[in-house]
Design an enzyme around this catalytic site. Structure first.
Site, PDB file in Angstrom:
ATOM      1  N   HIS A   1       2.764  -5.151   3.531  1.00  0.00           N
ATOM      2  CA  HIS A   1       3.560  -6.248   5.125  1.00  0.00           C
ATOM      3  C   HIS A   1       3.449  -7.227   4.888  1.00  0.00           C
ATOM      4  O   HIS A   1       2.531  -7.509   3.954  1.00  0.00           O
ATOM      5  CB  HIS A   1       2.794  -4.568   5.917  1.00  0.00           C
ATOM      6  CG  HIS A   1       2.716  -3.841   6.370  1.00  0.00           C
ATOM      7  ND1 HIS A   1       3.784  -2.920   6.947  1.00  0.00           N
ATOM      8  CD2 HIS A   1       2.315  -2.590   5.543  1.00  0.00           C
ATOM      9  CE1 HIS A   1       3.723  -2.040   6.497  1.00  0.00           C
ATOM     10  NE2 HIS A   1       3.139  -1.434   6.286  1.00  0.00           N
TER      11      HIS A   1
ATOM     12  N   HIS B   1       5.394   0.174  -0.694  1.00  0.00           N
ATOM     13  CA  HIS B   1       5.669  -0.805   0.349  1.00  0.00           C
ATOM     14  C   HIS B   1       4.864  -2.255   0.528  1.00  0.00           C
ATOM     15  O   HIS B   1       3.366  -1.835   0.581  1.00  0.00           O
ATOM     16  CB  HIS B   1       6.373  -0.791   1.292  1.00  0.00           C
ATOM     17  CG  HIS B   1       5.535  -0.250   2.775  1.00  0.00           C
ATOM     18  ND1 HIS B   1       5.334   1.819   2.042  1.00  0.00           N
ATOM     19  CD2 HIS B   1       4.825  -0.368   3.758  1.00  0.00           C
ATOM     20  CE1 HIS B   1       4.014   1.791   3.535  1.00  0.00           C
ATOM     21  NE2 HIS B   1       4.278   1.139   4.041  1.00  0.00           N
TER      22      HIS B   1
ATOM     23  N   ASP C   1      -4.824 -11.168  -0.498  1.00  0.00           N
ATOM     24  CA  ASP C   1      -3.924 -11.327  -0.339  1.00  0.00           C
ATOM     25  C   ASP C   1      -3.158 -11.193  -1.840  1.00  0.00           C
ATOM     26  O   ASP C   1      -3.591 -11.073  -2.993  1.00  0.00           O
ATOM     27  CB  ASP C   1      -3.870 -12.774  -0.150  1.00  0.00           C
ATOM     28  CG  ASP C   1      -2.318 -13.648   0.649  1.00  0.00           C
ATOM     29  OD1 ASP C   1      -1.599 -12.729   0.847  1.00  0.00           O
ATOM     30  OD2 ASP C   1      -2.456 -14.790   0.130  1.00  0.00           O
ATOM     31  N   HIS C   2      -1.404 -10.557  -1.880  1.00  0.00           N
ATOM     32  CA  HIS C   2      -0.862 -11.076  -2.444  1.00  0.00           C
ATOM     33  C   HIS C   2      -0.936  -9.035  -3.889  1.00  0.00           C
ATOM     34  O   HIS C   2      -1.810  -9.157  -4.480  1.00  0.00           O
ATOM     35  CB  HIS C   2      -0.218 -11.722  -3.304  1.00  0.00           C
ATOM     36  CG  HIS C   2       0.704 -12.334  -2.193  1.00  0.00           C
ATOM     37  ND1 HIS C   2       0.132 -12.954  -1.949  1.00  0.00           N
ATOM     38  CD2 HIS C   2       2.135 -12.526  -2.617  1.00  0.00           C
ATOM     39  CE1 HIS C   2       1.483 -13.633  -1.583  1.00  0.00           C
ATOM     40  NE2 HIS C   2       2.308 -13.603  -1.531  1.00  0.00           N
TER      41      HIS C   2
ATOM     42  N   CYS D   1       6.231   5.736   5.044  1.00  0.00           N
ATOM     43  CA  CYS D   1       4.740   5.433   4.218  1.00  0.00           C
ATOM     44  C   CYS D   1       3.894   6.343   3.358  1.00  0.00           C
ATOM     45  O   CYS D   1       2.756   5.768   2.156  1.00  0.00           O
ATOM     46  CB  CYS D   1       3.290   4.941   5.496  1.00  0.00           C
ATOM     47  SG  CYS D   1       3.824   4.183   6.448  1.00  0.00           S
TER      48      CYS D   1
ATOM     49  N   HIS E   1       0.786  -0.767  -0.048  1.00  0.00           N
ATOM     50  CA  HIS E   1       0.428  -0.258  -0.117  1.00  0.00           C
ATOM     51  C   HIS E   1       1.124   1.599   0.012  1.00  0.00           C
ATOM     52  O   HIS E   1       1.551   1.499  -0.026  1.00  0.00           O
ATOM     53  CB  HIS E   1      -0.912   0.182   1.456  1.00  0.00           C
ATOM     54  CG  HIS E   1      -0.235   0.281   2.205  1.00  0.00           C
ATOM     55  ND1 HIS E   1      -0.931   0.422   3.656  1.00  0.00           N
ATOM     56  CD2 HIS E   1       0.772  -0.177   2.157  1.00  0.00           C
ATOM     57  CE1 HIS E   1      -0.201   0.185   4.589  1.00  0.00           C
ATOM     58  NE2 HIS E   1       0.918   0.552   4.524  1.00  0.00           N
TER      59      HIS E   1
ATOM     60  N   GLU F   1      -0.205  -5.195  11.652  1.00  0.00           N
ATOM     61  CA  GLU F   1      -0.055  -4.361  10.227  1.00  0.00           C
ATOM     62  C   GLU F   1       1.599  -4.757  10.049  1.00  0.00           C
ATOM     63  O   GLU F   1       3.161  -5.041   9.878  1.00  0.00           O
ATOM     64  CB  GLU F   1      -0.621  -2.595   9.980  1.00  0.00           C
ATOM     65  CG  GLU F   1       0.315  -2.750   9.071  1.00  0.00           C
ATOM     66  CD  GLU F   1       0.693  -1.118   8.425  1.00  0.00           C
ATOM     67  OE1 GLU F   1       0.293  -0.443   9.918  1.00  0.00           O
ATOM     68  OE2 GLU F   1       0.137  -0.259   7.023  1.00  0.00           O
TER      69      GLU F   1
HETATM   70 NI    NI Z   1       2.584   0.578   5.594  1.00  0.00          NI
END
Ligand code: NI
Length: 141
Positions: free
Chosen positions: A41, A39, A79-80, A33, A14, A126
């Protein structure tokens, strides 16, 4: 009544930014961020249900049925993925963990089978430092 929590791992990327703010203002609000290329998580989604123990099975919820529901309505969609673009409900809102947890709660509540124990709580982790807890308020029918 017991509470049962199942934890699910997923990975997603995100970027936190508000389109109407400058780069500098976004950095001020969201720090790194807000970096332009996003990036990722490794998140954990915790789904908690609450209900009586079925005397026949000794279970409060069928874990496989719950897994199927969570995979079908939430994990399969995030997911992904790149949360900002790939998840329709998160387009146009900041792809924060708060909004991600709200999306998961909404998606599960909308699909929740009548014969399941109550959906009681959603948690999204997260990072070690950032965990969002979202109680589920029972819906009045
Ligand atoms: Ni983040």
């Amino acid at each position: 009544m017991v509470r049962v929590t199942r934890n699910y791992q997923f990975s997603a990327s995100h970027r936190l930014y508000l389109a109407h703010l400058s780069e500098e203002e976004n950095q001020k609000l969201f720090g790194k961020c807000a970096n332009p290329h996003g990036h990722g998580h490794n998140y954990t989604l915790a789904v908690t249900v609450e209900g009586p123990i079925d005397p026949r099975t000794g279970l409060a919820v069928n874990p496989f049925a719950l897994d199927k529901l969570v995979h079908g309505h939430v994990l399969g969609r995030i997911d992904h993925s790149y949360l900002n673009e790939d998840v329709e409900e998160l387009r146009g809102v900041p792809a924060t963990t708060e909004n991600l947890a709200s999306f998961a709660r909404q998606a599960l509540a909308a699909a929740w089978p009548a014969d399941f124990p109550a959906l009681a709580h959603i948690g999204v982790r997260e990072t070690k430092r950032n965990v969002i807890e979202l109680p589920v308020i029972p819906q009045k029918v």
